[in-house]
Design a protein around this motif. Structure first.
Motif, PDB file in Angstrom:
ATOM      1  N   VAL A   1      16.058 -21.982  28.131  1.00 49.45           N
ATOM      2  CA  VAL A   1      15.597 -21.758  26.910  1.00 49.45           C
ATOM      3  C   VAL A   1      16.637 -21.034  26.005  1.00 49.45           C
ATOM      4  O   VAL A   1      17.208 -20.086  26.379  1.00 49.45           O
ATOM      5  N   LEU A   2      16.683 -21.598  24.927  1.00 47.31           N
ATOM      6  CA  LEU A   2      17.522 -21.068  23.831  1.00 47.31           C
ATOM      7  C   LEU A   2      16.625 -20.257  22.702  1.00 47.31           C
ATOM      8  O   LEU A   2      15.628 -20.601  22.235  1.00 47.31           O
TER       9      LEU A   2
ATOM     10  N   ALA B   1      12.132 -18.110  32.869  1.00 45.78           N
ATOM     11  CA  ALA B   1      12.991 -19.058  32.112  1.00 45.78           C
ATOM     12  C   ALA B   1      14.607 -18.483  32.359  1.00 45.78           C
ATOM     13  O   ALA B   1      14.633 -17.251  32.305  1.00 45.78           O
ATOM     14  N   ARG B   2      15.512 -19.292  32.184  1.00 51.83           N
ATOM     15  CA  ARG B   2      16.858 -19.032  32.045  1.00 51.83           C
ATOM     16  C   ARG B   2      17.150 -18.949  30.667  1.00 51.83           C
ATOM     17  O   ARG B   2      17.189 -20.102  30.034  1.00 51.83           O
ATOM     18  N   ILE B   3      17.326 -17.673  30.120  1.00 52.69           N
ATOM     19  CA  ILE B   3      17.333 -17.530  28.775  1.00 52.69           C
ATOM     20  C   ILE B   3      18.727 -17.563  28.190  1.00 52.69           C
ATOM     21  O   ILE B   3      19.541 -16.844  28.693  1.00 52.69           O
TER      22      ILE B   3
ATOM     23  N   GLN C   1      26.040 -27.745  23.906  1.00 54.75           N
ATOM     24  CA  GLN C   1      26.388 -27.307  25.385  1.00 54.75           C
ATOM     25  C   GLN C   1      25.610 -27.025  26.474  1.00 54.75           C
ATOM     26  O   GLN C   1      25.734 -27.249  27.538  1.00 54.75           O
ATOM     27  N   VAL C   2      24.484 -26.109  25.871  1.00 51.29           N
ATOM     28  CA  VAL C   2      23.334 -25.626  26.760  1.00 51.29           C
ATOM     29  C   VAL C   2      22.444 -26.911  27.183  1.00 51.29           C
ATOM     30  O   VAL C   2      21.968 -26.907  28.328  1.00 51.29           O
ATOM     31  N   ARG C   3      22.144 -27.514  26.220  1.00 52.26           N
ATOM     32  CA  ARG C   3      21.121 -28.652  26.417  1.00 52.26           C
ATOM     33  C   ARG C   3      19.721 -28.184  27.200  1.00 52.26           C
ATOM     34  O   ARG C   3      19.312 -28.715  28.192  1.00 52.26           O
ATOM     35  N   PRO C   4      19.261 -26.958  26.628  1.00 48.36           N
ATOM     36  CA  PRO C   4      18.168 -26.296  26.928  1.00 48.36           C
ATOM     37  C   PRO C   4      16.856 -27.436  27.003  1.00 48.36           C
ATOM     38  O   PRO C   4      16.681 -28.099  26.046  1.00 48.36           O
TER      39      PRO C   4
ATOM     40  N   VAL D   1      19.742 -34.161  22.307  1.00 44.49           N
ATOM     41  CA  VAL D   1      20.111 -33.462  23.577  1.00 44.49           C
ATOM     42  C   VAL D   1      18.942 -33.271  24.368  1.00 44.49           C
ATOM     43  O   VAL D   1      18.933 -32.891  25.657  1.00 44.49           O
ATOM     44  N   GLY D   2      17.869 -33.687  23.828  1.00 38.10           N
ATOM     45  CA  GLY D   2      16.461 -33.495  24.774  1.00 38.10           C
ATOM     46  C   GLY D   2      16.030 -32.302  24.882  1.00 38.10           C
ATOM     47  O   GLY D   2      15.283 -32.124  25.844  1.00 38.10           O
ATOM     48  N   THR D   3      15.856 -31.564  23.572  1.00 38.01           N
ATOM     49  CA  THR D   3      15.355 -30.236  23.759  1.00 38.01           C
ATOM     50  C   THR D   3      14.175 -30.216  22.978  1.00 38.01           C
ATOM     51  O   THR D   3      14.153 -30.871  21.630  1.00 38.01           O
ATOM     52  N   ASP D   4      12.954 -29.476  23.347  1.00 35.19           N
ATOM     53  CA  ASP D   4      11.773 -29.426  22.486  1.00 35.19           C
ATOM     54  C   ASP D   4      12.051 -28.173  21.773  1.00 35.19           C
ATOM     55  O   ASP D   4      12.430 -27.247  22.342  1.00 35.19           O
TER      56      ASP D   4
END
Length: 485
Positions: A199-200, A218-220, A243-246, A278-281
């Protein structure tokens, strides 16, 4: 089983413990003990955790074991440490504290505080008439079971109409009523984020949202906000997404909590487009969207740029109306709302019908209620800014044009020490580290302007007096804020 913190881990948490303001004349053992108490006050060091052995901590801090022994002894004497031969030492609280229903530690002799830890207004006068009207409406629901997992239709229609009026066409099928915004976030995380997902979030961010993410393991990762407007660095934020593509990004674009920043419209559009690529919600928290000040014109809702159901919006009644009315909502696609409702049945079934009816009546009066709130908040914000400029001119504050909070940059890394000390003079603060992940943000303090002007001015007077006492070597006693909201 009692968890344990290792020497190297505690050393990282302690940071520059020997250089804290107000402790330059203290013996090393007293400074170390005070720093551990500070970690407990911040919630960065949990209760019931076994501390490292004296030798291990001494090696990690590169100090003598005698110093650690004396620090542990002082912590035992102050009631913050319990030790048993052969079992080690673990964190606790003095006997004058108890566990509140929130799970946070509060004093048994809690006095009448000026509470700047909670960024919320008292109830508006329209609440009581709305409650009476709701009670009169209730009989037509009494013939059913009372379970409405997505919310009663009147309230969903009212919330959908509000979104449509803001330029985001919305149907009632796209609305799910929840027990407050925090509950909305929890349900969305249950649906959209598997344990361990990335998660960002912004840094700083809302503490209770960070707690909800931690509960999901979550990996924040974070995007740091600047003190100056607009706060978000577009290239860094979009670069982090690429870069992270959370799996998920949690953002507060409308008068961000705690900074008060307002995300510009072009960046909102770019964030949505990048998230889709990037496929992030995106989970967009609109808790403060109803509270622009100074005639600020709001950009279109973030979800207005969404064409692929990537944006889930959450909001509620707490900030513009009253925190005691636990009504929030989720705006998403109709299929997502149905999936949320299915997930909800295993949690709490539905929101109270009577509370929802109260919300319907308040939303019908929203233009007048919110206009009065904005006028009230503008006056209180300006009074708080004036008091800070007079009593604490070294502090740097960016004027927010909406929301309910100031984010003050202090004249040193003293936020937690200041929060502990102000408890002794009847002011409760939310120190900067509460709004981060790793114990940083000690140079910052959130100051809500939700209290009456006289209380805000008095609070600043007391804070200023304590701030100057820190430099004279006073040693503040430990206390813990009850709630941050």
């Amino acid at each position: 089983m009692t968890s344990q913190v290792r020497g190297a881990q505690l050393a990282r948490l302690l940071g520059q413990w020997h250089a804290l303001p107000g402790r330059r004349r203290s013996p090393d053992y007293a400074a170390l003990a005070g720093a551990v108490r500070g970690l407990l006050a911040d919630g960065r060091l949990p209760l019931g955790v076994r501390l490292p052995a004296e030798r291990e901590l001494a090696e990690a801090l590169k100090i003598s074991r005698t110093t650690v022994t004396a620090a542990y002894r002082e912590l035992r004497e102050s009631g913050h440490l319990a030790s048993r031969r052969g079992a080690g030492s673990w964190t606790m609280l003095p006997g004058t504290h108890r566990v509140a229903s929130t799970g946070l530690w509060t004093p048994l002799d809690d006095r009448d505080m000026i509470d700047l830890g909670v960024a919320a207004l008292a109830a508006p006068p329209e609440l009581l008439p709305a409650a009476r009207a709701a009670a009169e409406d209730l009989p037509r629901y009494l013939g059913g079971a009372g379970y409405h997992p997505t919310g009663i239709i009147e309230l969903r229609e009212a919330v959908a109409a509000a979104y449509t009026a803001r330029g985001l066409p919305t149907s009632p099928d796209q609305i799910m009523v929840t027990n407050g915004t925090q509950h909305a976030l929890d349900l969305v995380l249950r649906l959209a984020l598997a344990p361990g997902g990335t998660v960002l979030v912004e840094a700083p961010s809302y503490p209770n949202a960070l707690a909800a993410l931690s509960a999901r393991r979550a990996r924040i990762t974070t995007h740091g906000l600047a003190v100056e407007e607009p706060g978000w660095d577009a290239d860094l934020l979009l670069g982090s997404l690429r870069q992270v593509r959370p799996k998920l990004a949690y953002l507060i674009p409308d008068f961000q909590n705690p900074t008060g920043h307002l995300m510009p419209a072009p960046l909102r559009e770019r964030v949505v487009a990048t998230a889709h690529a990037v496929g992030t919600d995106l989970v967009v928290d609109e808790s403060f969207v109803d509270l622009p000040l100074d005639g600020t014109v709001l950009p279109p809702p973030t979800a207005a740029h969404d064409r692929h159901s990537r944006v889930i919006t959450i909001g509620g009644m707490s900030k513009p109306f009253w925190g005691g009315l636990r009504i929030g909502w989720v705006r998403a696609s109709a299929p997502q709302v149905q999936r949320l409702a299915a997930a909800r049945v295993g949690v709490d079934m539905a929101s109270p019908v009577l509370d929802q009816l109260v919300a319907v009546h308040l939303l019908a009066e929203a233009p007048a209620i919110v206009a009065a709130r904005r006028a009230q908040l503008t006056a209180q914000r300006d009074a708080l800014l004036a008091a800070l400029a007079q009593r604490l001119p070294e502090w740097r504050v960016t004027v927010p044009h909406g929301g309910v909070t100031l984010w003050a940059e202090l004249d040193g890394p003293i936020s937690s020490a200041l929060a502990r000390a102000t408890e002794e003079v009847g002011v409760r603060l939310a120190p900067g580290p509460r709004f981060g992940l790793d114990g940083t943000l000690e140079r910052f303090l959130r100051l809500p302007f939700t209290l009456p002007v006289a209380d805000l001015v008095e609070a600043v007077d007391r804070i200023a007096a304590v701030r100057y006492d820190l430099d004279r070597g006073g040693r503040p006693q430990w206390r813990e804020p009850a709630v941050i909201a």
